[in-house]
Structures are given as C-alpha cells and as structure tokens.
Design an enzyme around this catalytic site. Structure first.
Site, PDB file in Angstrom:
ATOM      1  N   SER A  44       0.815  -1.213   0.000  1.00 11.57           N
ATOM      2  CA  SER A  44       0.000   0.000   0.000  1.00 11.57           C
ATOM      3  C   SER A  44       0.850   1.265   0.000  1.00 11.57           C
ATOM      4  O   SER A  44       0.366   2.340  -0.343  1.00 11.57           O
ATOM      5  CB  SER A  44      -0.925   0.008   1.225  1.00 11.57           C
ATOM      6  OG  SER A  44      -0.154   0.035   2.418  1.00 11.57           O
ATOM      7  N   GLU A  74       3.982   6.739   7.297  1.00 10.63           N
ATOM      8  CA  GLU A  74       3.794   7.360   5.983  1.00 10.63           C
ATOM      9  C   GLU A  74       3.970   8.889   6.040  1.00 10.63           C
ATOM     10  O   GLU A  74       4.350   9.505   5.047  1.00 10.63           O
ATOM     11  CB  GLU A  74       2.410   7.015   5.416  1.00 10.63           C
ATOM     12  CG  GLU A  74       2.263   5.564   4.969  1.00 10.63           C
ATOM     13  CD  GLU A  74       2.993   5.246   3.663  1.00 10.63           C
ATOM     14  OE1 GLU A  74       3.384   6.185   2.937  1.00 10.63           O
ATOM     15  OE2 GLU A  74       3.185   4.043   3.377  1.00 10.63           O
TER      16      GLU A  74
END
Length: 276
Positions: A22, A164
């Site tokens: 992802s 992230e």
C-alpha cells in the site's frame, strides 16, 4: 486430492520480480530482496493513493490487490511478492486466482508463521492493521503448524499513518508505540511479530521499548529468504546481471516514499506515477 505440480518452465531467470504494498512498508521487504538477491531486477508498486489498506473493506483490498497483480504480470514479472500483510490476509486467494499458476506468489504471513511455529516460541504477540487482525490469519497459520503456541493479536492502526507521514524517531511514534505495546494483550509475550511491512521501519524503537525481554521477528528477511528458496527450486535465480534495475510505480507520488526509497536503493531510482 493431489495438488497440481507447478510448472514454471515458461519463465526465465532474467525476468524481474514484482513486489507490491500500500505504500512505503513493502520497501523493507524489497530492501532485503535486493540484499539477498543482488542480481535481480525489481518492479515495485506502491498503492499510495489508497493507503492505509488496514482501514479499507475486504472487497476494496481485493480490488486493489488483483489490479496491481495483473499490472505486474503485464510487466513480465517472474514472481509476485505481496509485501503487505493486509493484502495477504484479505486477498491472497484472489491474487492466486488472478495469477492462475503462471508465476510463483510469495506472501508475507505464511513464511513467518511457519518459521515461528517450528522454533521455540510459546507466547507470541502480533501487532498489525485492523484488517489483518480481523482476518485472524496469523493465529490460524501459526496454530495450523503448532497448536500449542499461544498467539495474541493487537490492532495498531496509528502506526502506518505515522510512518507514511515520516514520523520516525519522533515523540509521536514513541508515544504510540508505548501505548500499544503496554496493552494487556501483549503482557506475557516472549516473541513479537511485526505483522505489517511498515513496522520494521520502527524496529529500533520497538526493540528499545522491550530491551532484551522480547524477541522481535525480522519478517522481511524471512520473506526474502523464502523467495530465494522458491526461485532456486524452479531455476529462476538471476546470478548474471551486473547492473540490476529497480523501477518503482506509485499510484500517488509522495515525498516520504521518495525519501525512504532513495535511502534504501540509492539516488538513481526510477519513480513513475501509475494509476490503475
């Protein structure tokens, strides 16, 4: 029922390995593959547009994973590495159906579960995304191999967004890690599996919390070693490629991905926007 014997004679050692996740987490697996298999060309797909997968529905995860798998097959990859625990837990069967026996598929849960089950582990903890924990796949996979092992799983959904966003070695991640690891579910564990490929980016901070009390499993190394065994078994190892290429496709270009991929793969990496 006899399982169908795999035949990969149509594949060549010179074809690239396809890897997807992802976001940046799968880079921890890609980095280990690069280290263990230094002559292999790699194609990586980071679905940064849809992260985190851990908060998505099973149907959405299946859709993203199968689209990416088909894209990697179109890129002539000789193997597919699902470098994402959430995708493995929710879409492994569908990815296998998409591949339809054309190339080997390596996931990030079963090789780790097998290794832990056959070593000396009694009380195992797993931290992972909500979707991975809800699937129960770690517990099922470990206890399928060794029913005597106690497995406790804890959803730790704040870690992926923190990683992230680039909050490594930051008070925010320290607080999140302390809050999760002090949970009663993990009170008596001897071994901790980082059930998300993002989490090894925080392995030093996690080890610091435990000191030497708990063994933290290095999943990327186990997965890369398993890939090497599979490629060797089917005579697909590339050992004659002095200048391997590393190509990265992203569904959304992010600064943090660029920063971490350059750190792992050097300054000459090839990043390309690809929306499927």
């Amino acid at each position: 029922m006899k399982t169908k014997k795999q035949d990969y004679s149509h594949l060549s050692p010179s074809q690239p390995i396809g890897i997807f996740d992802s976001g940046v987490g799968g880079l921890t697996v890609a980095k280990e593959i690069k280290r263990l298999l230094p002559h292999e060309d790699l194609i990586y797909f980071g679905d940064t547009k849809h992260l985190p997968y851990g908060e998505k529905s099973k149907d959405a995860i299946i859709e993203y994973s199968t689209k990416i798998t088909n894209f990697l097959l179109q890129q002539n990859c000789k193997a597919i590495v699902i470098a994402c625990n959430t995708a493995t837990a929710n879409a492994l069967n569908e990815v296998m159906q998409s591949v339809n026996g054309k190339v080997p598929v390596i996931d990030v849960i079963n090789p780790v579960a097998e290794k832990v089950a056959y070593e000396i582990h009694n009380n195992v903890g797993v931290i992972a995304t909500k979707a991975t924990v809800n699937s129960g796949l770690y517990k099922k996979s470990i206890r399928k191999q060794n029913k005597w092992i106690k497995v406790d799983e804890l959803a730790t959904p704040l870690l992926v967004p923190a990683i992230e966003e680039g909050f490594k070695n930051h008070p925010i991640t320290h607080a999140i890690i302390y809050n999760y690891l002090s949970n009663n579910k993990l009170k008596n564990i001897e071994t901790l599996i980082l059930g998300c490929t993002h989490y090894p980016l925080l392995i030093d901070e996690i080890k610091q919390y435990y000191g030497n009390r708990v063994r933290v499993i290095d999943s990327p190394n186990i997965v890369a070693s398993h890939l090497k065994i599979i490629l060797d078994k089917y005579h697909l190892l590339n050992d004659n490629n002095p200048k391997p290429s590393y190509h990265f496709y992203l569904s959304d270009l992010t600064k943090n991905f660029e920063k971490i991929s350059k750190k792992f793969f050097g300054k000459t990496i090839d990043l390309e926007l690809k929306v499927l």
